[in-house]
Design a protein around this motif. Structure first.
Motif: not given
Length: 1620
Positions: A723-725, A749-755, A882-889
């Protein structure tokens, strides 16, 4: 073969038709716009690209579009591809109509019918191209890959396939064996025990009975239609005369043999109990003898369709031979009415005339079944055996590339002979087995386990490195060596054949064993399910263990091209990790990604996520994408991802939509994730904004792992990743089971919420497959409503899990329930295996494809380099729990950094323009041309540059490749530019108003100086007149002048006493002594350099508490003060900010004093000291728990003034030299002597005035040149100097590199604790070095150029003044007035400078102009000589504000200087008051800042980015806070974003090791307990440390400059930054 050659062969051959028929065949190709010649084939690659044709889906089309429309429908498995109608135009087919619409009588009717019939004979319309002529014309004109694709799709449509194909002109028969290689047939049958067994075989290997059909002569019944009734009466497997679209003319099918198969389903309703092949020879069998011979030899049963025969017929002998042959034969007589008649054993006769079709079909079926049942087993038909016949062309043997590819693949497969399939991967592909899985496990542990220390991390990294070394040392099998060698040896076409052959042979090699294993697995899985229902736990455990064992065997036995590429990927990763090629690898490992990139470009999928290890081989994927960029350029791709349950038809949908090659059979479902490129045609690139579509197909969600368990965590991981890709994600839902739908929707839905939480904005589309009635509008509305409710419900559940407050799916993502949900009908029209695809399903596919392209047309896609970064960002974030906390765009960060660089250019452009304006207005003020500065004046001056910047900004935000990302910051940066412009205007106005005020204050000084100068001029003139007779004696003149000068200067200095030098620190001490009478201020050495202190507890007292508990609290506070633990970290930070701000503000105040012009005054010290005192008092009165001791104020004042002492002294020296009469006149003596000489020599008044004018211009010219050159240099240095030509990140790279090169610990400490001051010093050093290095190359040429410009302007002004005066008959005063006014913008030069100088007698203005020209040339040469020396220093000639380094400091240092509360890393943002959280790309080791562990009393070795993942705590505001929740500490902590990851710079590890002892001494804390980690880190050399700085920014080449680094030894007390 050329058209002319074909034609000549045809004419001479006795086997060819007449010229007319050949001509008609040519017309077919011409009407279809096809060229069948070998050098102009239709290519599969062109057909598969996204084109305008691929988006059209019409039941009819123009004749010239027939080919493309047919191909596109066929690719989508739409069997209506053979039913396309040709659109008719009025021009082509005029319709005749009578004028009268009524008939008077019956006679008129017959007359009209006769008339119409007659006209049709005259102008009959041409027949449309026969559908089978379209198919065969395309087949003849296709390259072999397109032929194979066509035949594969024909088979999927349950159509008959071309088996023997005569050339349309030469009649050379071709057997297209290659086209059958990708087709598998599956069927079910009953064994002797009446059990249903399944079989699946490649069609070219399948051994089946074969029934051949052919006709002799012309028959009235349709043979093909009769065959269809035997195979599938509901589907036209063979095209016949009664099919829609059939026409009277069929030119390309005669002699063609087609084959189709009946595949039983194991049911009692099957027409035949076994798989049966049916071959159909089109045309008269008597004419096509070779085809007849092959069919009759290979068939199990022959069926001949005959008209009424005559004994003299040419075919009689052939029929008799068939009858005599022992092979079963069935005659179908079109003119006979009888039912089945057995003529003799195996020979039957059936009549067709006037009989019911179903009766005939049933009779024929029985007869065929009887014949097959009693025919010998040796008569089995195998497709491959057709090639054994002579005089036919076999495509595989005739094509050199195909033959070479096949031979290479067979040679490679020979290496697997006699090998156990379950052990092949372990033997031939060792890198991807246990070692790779172990490395993946360790990598996940590294990211997901809360490591308490850097030692744990280093141990894990060491183990991972050891695994990589073991991988690298493992052997490279001959199998892999051969594969790589073949890929390098051959060209692209041979490699395509080689890869396809390899896939074919691997499938053939593994299919038998895999079929058995899957059967065992399915049986065992069924047993496990039954036991689960019966709750038999003991046996259940045993069966589950056995199931797991079978699953492992199945996994080991699965072997395909993806495993070969996976092995190559791991060879590359291991070699790159060790940085060494394998000993047995015959090729450079660095070339391996190029091989994979070539395969992607050829249309093969690349494994993105290893399905067995559930891991992304990031290094390999990155390298392959980099190679794609090398081959294609940094192309843009639109990423389309697909998610769905296992076996829900995702891959089938993609293959139908785009003609892809994802595995679709039940046994070979996609595992992991694969990506495949689809090219966009050149014409479509005009509509779309990208070059390729990248399709990402994934394994099914809720897929069962090896033990039959569903892995929800893996599903969430996979969904989040794809979903992120994807710019668009298709969510595939199969069937209408609510529980299954709920399962997938919660994951999605959880994947899109993380995005949403990480600010990515993908879109989604739901595809609801296998819906029973997609046309029922009301039912669809109900389905949409139910889906919306489910999505909202799942959003609430996912929000709880992700700790956010979204309630509706529309809160998470922009979603239109009406347009973003597609309903698909059932895939099959009937029941498999004989059912063709449902045409409605194919239409649904086409509609979805059009919707996707329509959506994609609004997107810019993503660059390949950016895709690379996105994959890395997503995967590294997923590795952390912790995906959201760890994501570096990274894409967003890169875009923002680029925006910062542009912002720096825009701000510089505005500042530079305003500096020019300021300089002009400054001159006008000094010349008293301007007496007031208004905002509108400055805004008007800046308007043109402001418009340029606005235009540049607009273009950048609109046209940048990342415009969709940058748009988020557009408004905020527009606001910042506007605010900056206002700020520049106000600052300039303030400075100019100060100059105005100071001009009035120093007017008396200037007037006095001018009076002295002009008095001396007049007196020297008087002396010259007295000595006029002695002008020849130079010695007398000099002696007399010296005496005169000494006497005059003496008188002047009596009236104007000399200006004294200043002693700033003495005055500071005196002032503080007066302020603190009880506290004697002694020598400077007793006060501390407070700007170097890191802890301030010694400077404060806690405020006294009142009330009932006050005394107790006061005792505790006293204890705290005694043990030095008064202040919290937050308090320390507040004091640090206070000191920094006071320093900043006092610097600004000091600059406003303009000491160079006004001189030093003790009131400056009073003003600054009072300001410092007021700020301290204001801070104490705020919400703080402490007050400052007097020592704090004293040390702060001394520290500030000590740093300012040099500036004060230098500026006051400049003032003295310009305004002290003795000093100033001393400098002027030579100038006045030269004028004195002119007087003595009797020079004219005009000549003398010219010399006086030039002498008065000298200083203004010098100052103008210096200021202009300073501005130009600042601009040049900012553009050229590597350290100063980018943003703040670039500057920091050069600073850190310089620090490492010098290895000066004091400089490091200064940089760590006072970064802004260090940056300023670094910029000063860089500018000084640049000016020294470029003195002759840049500085001096610029000064010479400026002198030339000024010289030209002065002479233009002199000429203009002369003409002006002469036109108006003016006097010398008018001349001077006009002259000074013309130069007022560029020089500080006014008519006031001539007050007291007698020049009324000047009337020859031409001579005055010439005198100025002569004197000016001499003076300019003198100025040039002055700055042409090697020791010249421009900075010594300028006010502080006008120096190049200060201009650049003002530009660069107006950014964010907030430091990380843990490691002191400075926020990297170029904008000072930015809206985003503070961040840095790489944090430091917190021990750099003196952070220590309160329990072990050792300096910390944790990086911030790793410690925020741990369970450790730190102290803030008198409480212990988990690092994971560092934001909850409030204050500066709450405004920092620290990504929990492993983004560590080896630079700081090297620093900690290199300066271990220095750090221990400095902070009075050791690393004793952390010695193990320090030992791990010692592997990092200085060279590696410097190299690692490239991670911060990718600026190539960092120019080394020798710069002066302040030696600044800091003595501080023990640091107090406790952590646990």
């Amino acid at each position: 073969m050329s058209l002319e050659t074909d034609l000549s062969v045809f004419v001479d051959s006795p086997f060819m038709e007449d010229r007319l028929q050949v001509s008609e065949k040519h017309k077919v190709f011409d009407r279809l716009h096809l060229d069948y010649r070998h050098d102009n084939k239709l290519r599969a690659a062109d057909v598969l690209q996204i084109s305008t044709h691929s988006l059209k889906s019409h039941e009819s089309c123009a004749e010239e579009d027939l080919v493309q429309t047919f191909l596109q429908k066929l690719l989508m498995m739409n069997y209506r591809a053979r039913n396309i109608k040709t659109e008719e135009t009025n021009e082509q087919h005029p319709t005749q109509q009578r004028d009268n619409d009524s008939l008077d009588d019956v006679g008129d009717l017959f007359d009209m019918l006769k008339e119409v019939s007659s006209s049709n004979k005259v102008a009959s319309k041409p027949d449309p191209v026969h559908p089978m002529d379209v198919q065969m014309a395309v087949f003849h004109c296709a390259d072999s890959f397109l032929k194979q694709l066509m035949v594969t799709k024909l088979a999927q449509c349950q159509f008959a396939l071309p088996l023997l194909v005569p050339h349309p002109f030469t009649h050379q028969i071709e057997f297209p064996l290659w086209t059958f290689r990708q087709i598998n047939k599956s069927w079910k049958m009953r064994n002797t025990n009446n059990e249903i067994i399944s079989k699946e075989e490649p069609v070219y290997k399948a051994e089946t009975p074969m029934v051949s059909f052919f006709r002799f002569g012309s028959v009235s019944s349709s043979k093909s239609q009769l065959m269809n009734s035997l195979i599938n009466e509901k589907h036209n497997t063979f095209f016949h005369r009664n099919c829609p679209g059939s026409s009277r003319t069929r030119l390309l099918m005669d002699g063609v043999v087609e084959v189709a198969w009946f595949s039983p389903s194991g049911q009692s309703t099957d027409k035949f109990t076994d798989c049966v092949a049916f071959c159909n020879l089109h045309g008269d069998a008597g004419v096509h003898e070779k085809q007849l011979q092959i069919l009759t030899e290979m068939s199990s049963v022959n069926v001949a369709v005959l008209p009424k025969l005559d004994k003299n017929d040419e075919s009689t002998s052939k029929i008799q031979n068939l009858y005599k042959d022992e092979k079963p034969l069935i005659f179908l007589f079109t003119e006979d009415e009888s039912s089945v008649i057995t003529m003799r054993k195996g020979k039957y006769k059936i009549g067709l005339k006037d009989r019911n079709q179903s009766d005939v079909s049933e009779d024929l079926r029985r007869a065929i079944s009887d014949c097959i049942q009693f025919s010998p087993s040796t008569s089995k038909f195998i497709i491959e055996d057709v090639s054994k016949h002579s005089n036919i062309r076999v495509d595989e043997e005739d094509d050199d590339d195909c033959r070479r590819g096949k031979e290479a693949a067979q040679q490679m497969m020979s290496l697997l002979e006699n090998k156990d399939l379950r052990e092949i991967k372990e033997s031939f592909l060792p890198c991807q087995g246990k070692l790779w899985h172990l490395w993946c496990q360790k990598n996940k542990e590294l990211h997901r386990t809360a490591h308490e220390t850097e030692t744990d991390i280093s141990r894990n990294e060491t183990k991972m490195k050891k695994i990589r070394e073991d991988q690298q040392k493992s052997y490279t099998s001959e199998f892999i060596q051969f594969f790589i060698k073949q890929m390098y040896l051959h060209d692209v076409n041979v490699n395509l054949y080689f890869l396809k052959w390899l896939i074919i042979l691997l499938n053939e090699f593994t299919s038998a064993d895999l079929t058995v294993l899957r059967h065992k697995y399915n049986e065992k899985w069924s047993t496990v399910l039954e036991l689960k229902e019966k709750y038999k736990s003991k046996r259940l455990k045993t069966e589950q263990t056995e199931l797991e064992r079978i699953s492992e065997v199945l996994q080991a036995a699965t072997f395909g091209l993806e495993h070969i590429m996976r092995e190559i990927g791991q060879i590359f990763e291991s070699c790159l990790s060790v940085k060494e090629n394998r000993a047995d690898l015959q090729f450079d490992f660095c070339s391996l990604p190029s091989l994979a990139a070539e395969m992607m470009l050829c249309g093969f999928p690349l494994e993105l996520m290893d399905g067995d290890a559930s891991h992304v081989p990031l290094i390999w994927i990155t390298a392959v994408l980099d190679e794609l960029v090398q081959k294609l350029g940094d192309q843009r791709v639109f990423v389309l991802s697909v998610l769905g349950l296992q076996s829900s038809g995702k891959s089938t949908m993609l293959n139908a939509m785009f003609g892809l090659q994802f595995a679709v059979s039940a046994g070979r479902c996609t595992r992991g994730a694969f990506m495949q490129l689809i090219r966009v045609s050149e014409e479509m690139k005009q509509q779309l904004k990208f070059d390729y579509i990248l399709v990402v197909d994934t394994e099914g969600l809720r897929a069962l792992d090896q033990a039959g368990r569903s892995t929800r965590h893996h599903d969430n991981e996979l969904a989040t990743f794809v979903v992120g890709l994807g710019q668009l994600t298709l969510i595939n839902i199969f069937g209408e089971n609510p529980s299954e739908m709920q399962d997938i929707l919660q994951i999605v839905v959880q994947a899109f919420l993380r995005m949403k939480q990480v600010k990515l904005k993908p879109s989604c589309m739901f595809v609801h497959q296998n819906v029973s009635d997609v046309t029922a509008g009301e039912k669809n509305m109900e389905g949409r409503r139910r889906l919306q409710e489910t999505l909202d419900e799942m959003t609430k559940l996912a929000s709880k899990e992700e700790v956010c407050d979204d309630e509706y799916f529309s809160d998470v993502i922009q979603f239109d329930i009406q347009n973003d949900v597609k309903y698909f009908t059932h895939l099959w029209e009937g029941n498999p295996p004989m059912a063709p695809p449902n045409p409605k399903y194919c239409e649904n596919i086409q509609e979805l494809k059009e919707t996707i392209i329509q959506y994609a047309s609004k997107s810019f896609g993503i660059k390949l380099t950016h895709l690379n970064e996105r994959i890395k960002d997503l995967w590294e974030a997923l590795l952390n729990e912790r995906f959201v906390f760890s994501f570096r765009n990274s894409l967003e960060i890169a875009a923002y950094r680029r925006l910062e660089t542009e912002y720096s250019k825009w701000t510089w452009s505005l500042r530079s323009a305003m500096m020019e304006t300021e300089n002009k207005l400054y001159n006008q003020i000094e010349n008293e041309v301007k007496d007031e500065i208004e905002d509108r004046d400055l805004q008007r001056e800046l308007k043109e540059k402001s418009e340029e910047v606005k235009k540049s900004m607009s273009e950048f935000f609109e046209k940048d490749t990342d415009a969709d990302i940058l748009i988020h910051w557009k408004s905020s940066f527009e606001r910042k530019i506007h605010e900056l412009q206002e700020s520049i205007v106000q600052d300039t106005k303030r400075k100019l108003n100060v100059i105005l005020q100071q001009r009035d204050l120093k007017r008396k000084i200037d007037a006095q100086r001018t009076h002295h100068e002009n008095t001396l001029l007049e007196k020297s003139k008087e002396l010259a007149l007295k000595l006029k007779e002695k002008t020849n004696d130079e010695e007398i003149l000099k002696r007399e002048f010296d005496m005169f000068w000494k006497e005059c200067v003496k008188k002047i200095t009596i009236d104007s006493p000399p200006i004294k030098n200043c002693d700033i620190l003495r005055d500071v001490k005196m002032f503080l002594s007066d302020m603190y009478e009880s506290v004697p201020v002694e020598h400077r050495s007793k006060s501390r350099e407070i700007l170097s202190v890191t802890k301030y507890s010694a400077y404060v007292l806690l405020k006294k508490s009142r009330g009932f508990t006050g005394p107790v609290k006061n005792v505790l506070k006293a204890a705290q003060e005694t043990f030095g633990s008064v202040l919290s970290e937050e308090d320390e930070t507040q004091i640090k900010i206070l000191i920094t701000d006071i320093c900043h503000q006092t610097t600004k105040m000091r600059l406003s004093f303009n000491i160079c012009k006004m001189g030093y005054n003790k009131t400056h010290i009073q003003e600054l000291t009072r300001y410092i005192k007021a700020r301290i008092r204001e801070h104490e009165e705020g919400p703080v728990k402490y007050v400052f001791k007097n020592k704090f104020f004293i040390d702060l004042v001394f520290s500030i003034f000590q740093r300012a002492e040099k500036t004060f002294t230098n500026q006051h020296r400049i003032f003295r030299e310009a305004n002290d009469p003795a000093l100033y006149l001393e400098k002027k003596m030579e100038e006045y002597y030269s004028i004195f000489q002119k007087y003595c020599q009797g020079a004219t008044s005009a000549a003398i005035l010219g010399k006086i004018i030039c002498q008065k211009l000298k200083e203004p010219i010098e100052q103008s040149v210096y200021r202009n050159v300073a501005r130009d240099l600042a601009d040049e240095i900012r553009s050229i100097c590597p350290s100063l030509n980018g943003n703040k990140s670039n500057l920091e790279i050069h600073i850190l590199k310089k620090l490492a090169e010098d290895e000066n610990f004091s400089a490091y400490i200064y940089y760590i604790h006072y970064p802004k001051d260090y940056y300023k010093d670094f910029i000063r050093d860089e500018v000084s070095q640049y000016m020294r290095d470029e003195l002759k190359i840049s500085v001096q040429p610029k000064m010479k150029e400026n002198i030339k410009v000024l010289q030209r302007m002065i002479m233009i002004a002199a000429l203009g003044s002369t003409e002006h005066v002469q036109e108006r008959s003016g006097n010398v005063n008018m001349w001077l007035e006009f002259f000074t006014q013309k130069l007022s913008d560029v020089l500080i030069f006014s008519v006031r400078d001539f007050s007291g100088v007698k020049h009324d007698d000047v009337d020859d203005f031409g001579l005055l102009k010439d005198a100025i020209g002569t004197e000016l040339l001499s003076m300019m040469s003198a100025i040039s000589r002055e700055f042409s020396t090697d020791t010249f220093n421009l900075n010594d000639k300028l006010d502080l504000n006008n120096r190049p380094d200060e201009i650049l400091i003002d530009h660069f240092c107006q950014c964010c200087w907030v430091q990380c509360p843990f490691c002191k890393a400075t926020c990297i943002n170029t904008v000072e008051d930015h809206d985003e959280d503070h961040s840095v790309p790489f944090h430091r080791v917190s021990g750099v800042n003196g952070f220590y562990n309160a329990e072990t009393q050792t300096l910390c070795t944790d990086f911030c980015s790793t410690v925020v993942r741990s369970s450790k705590v730190f102290q803030a505001s008198d409480r212990w806070i988990p690092f994971k929740e560092y934001r909850s500490a409030g204050g500066v902590h709450a405004k920092w974003r620290i990504t929990p990851d492993f983004s560590q710079l080896p630079y700081w590890k090297w620093f900690m090791c290199r300066f271990q002892e220095d750090l221990e001494k400095f902070y009075f804390i050791s690393f004793q307990k952390n010695s193990e980690i320090i030992a791990y880190w010692r592997k990092h050399t200085k060279q590696k440390a410097i190299k690692s700085l490239e991670k911060i920014s990718k600026h190539p080449g960092m120019l080394s400059r020798r710069t002066f680094v302040k030696r600044f030894w800091l003595n501080v007390n023990r640091s107090h930054n406790p952590t646990k």
